[in-house]
Design a protein around this motif. Structure first.
Motif: not given
Length: 50
Positions: A17-33
């Motif tokens: 669950k922690a890994l899934q939450d971290a992946l979702i947060a990364g996806e929602l953080s916007g495009p890469p800079q």
């Protein structure tokens, strides 16, 4: 923790669950800079010396 150390199912599910939450947060953080490594190193050297 070694690979042979058993963990409980609850611990395993919590880690998934922690890994899934971290992946979702990364996806929602916007495009890469883009990252300028030289500029970063320059800032760090100015801040911390070397």
């Amino acid at each position: 923790m070694s690979h042979n150390t058993p963990i409980s199912l609850d611990d395993h599910l919590a880690r998934i669950k922690a890994l899934q939450d971290a992946l979702i947060a990364g996806e929602l953080s916007g495009p890469p800079q883009s990252f300028d490594n030289e500029a970063f190193l320059k800032r760090m050297r100015e801040r911390y010396g070397r």
